[in-house]
Design an enzyme around this catalytic site. Structure first.
Site, short mmCIF file in Angstrom:
data_model
loop_
_atom_site.label_atom_id
_atom_site.label_comp_id
_atom_site.label_asym_id
_atom_site.label_seq_id
_atom_site.Cartn_x
_atom_site.Cartn_y
_atom_site.Cartn_z
CG HIS A 5 -8.42 27.07 -12.11
ND1 HIS A 5 -9.69 27.51 -11.67
CD2 HIS A 5 -7.75 28.30 -12.38
CE1 HIS A 5 -9.64 29.04 -11.70
NE2 HIS A 5 -8.65 29.17 -11.96
CB SER A 44 -3.79 27.21 -18.17
OG SER A 44 -4.88 27.59 -17.38
CG PHE A 103 -2.44 22.97 -5.45
CD1 PHE A 103 -2.38 23.28 -4.16
CD2 PHE A 103 -1.14 23.05 -6.19
CE1 PHE A 103 -1.50 24.42 -3.72
CE2 PHE A 103 -0.14 23.90 -5.87
CZ PHE A 103 -0.55 24.55 -4.64
#
Lengths: 182, 182
Positions: free
Chosen positions: B74, B91, B126
């Protein structure tokens, strides 16, 4: 296949940031960059053998659906992706090296038929380390392996995936004549 | 986000060949098409919920390195990939929806600093389901989650990955008002 001047040393690999690491090693398992992403945690890599071993350990820890997913991420040999120019550069080189870009019409037809039979029996494509085999051996191997069980072919296919991975790594990382371990 | 006319019915999904299935669902887990490749074995999918559950089960069966690999796949929120236009289309939409394309200079700096702290503490970025949160909540969540253990954040991050996956699936598959289960 890569010119030796481009080979990375272990020190260079261990100094890469994550994005560079994935750019370089993301396709050592065809279309499964998750494998390289997973082993990032095992840095530093002292040599190419250690990097390969960590990738193999990760592959072996996957549930069966994951092993099947890895096999499914591989193209058919001399299949649609090849004829449509959609292979990854690694697969393209490997299939050419095995003589699969130079099949007779009869060989191509046989291979396509057996690929279809294999995929419909096992639910994933036939995978073999093309650079370690020539087209006659590949055709014969496919014919033989069609008789195996699903479980045996899952394991056999993943063994071939690990060989392919090792040869791809040797194209990327400095090493000292260790290709013979395959 | 996808226009509803483009939504696939379960019947259409179950009639897809493998390549089409991967074209459509390969990025429901960011950059990890192996997850879609793995669940192909569980066809037919009676509805989007079942497809999502099979993907979640596969993610849960991965060894810890695999879960970390998924998180590493990610991009940072409002990070380098975003500023360089390198995000996947999914995204990009998600980060915009959360207001992350519209940060003040101070917010951008805070987020970058905390992203770096997070990545260096945990070894992965994160991850939060941006479409379910706005920028203030995301900044606050990041600040709080920095205090967690590595194990807790691995699980928390994967829980967010599964929410992201569900919303991506709802953009692709016909459904009947089941978004509220998140």
């Amino acid at each position: 296949m890569a010119p030796s001047s481009k080979l990375k040393t272990p020190a260079q690999i261990n100094n890469m940031d994550y994005e560079e690491f994935i750019d370089v090693f993301g396709n050592v398992i065809e279309h499964c960059s998750l494998c390289a992403a997973a082993v990032w945690r095992y840095r530093p890599f002292k040599d190419v053998k250690y990097l390969h071993e960590e990738i193999c350990k990760f592959v072996d820890q996957l549930p069966p659906a994951g092993g099947e997913g890895i096999l499914r991420s591989h193209p058919d040999l001399a299949g649609r992706a090849a004829s449509e120019g959609l292979l990854t550069k690694e697969s393209n080189q490997e299939q050419r090296a095995a003589g699969l870009s130079d099949l007779t019409q009869e060989e191509r037809k046989q291979l396509a038929q057996m690929n279809d039979m294999y995929r419909s029996k096992f639910g994933f494509p036939f995978v073999i380390c093309a650079r370690k085999n020539k087209k006659d051996v590949i055709l014969e191997g496919l014919r033989t392996r069609l008789n195996n069980s699903q479980e045996a072919e899952l394991q056999k296919g993943l063994t071939e995936v690990k060989k392919i991975c090792y040869l791809r790594l040797l194209d990327l990382v400095e090493h000292d004549g260790i290709e013979s371990r395959l």
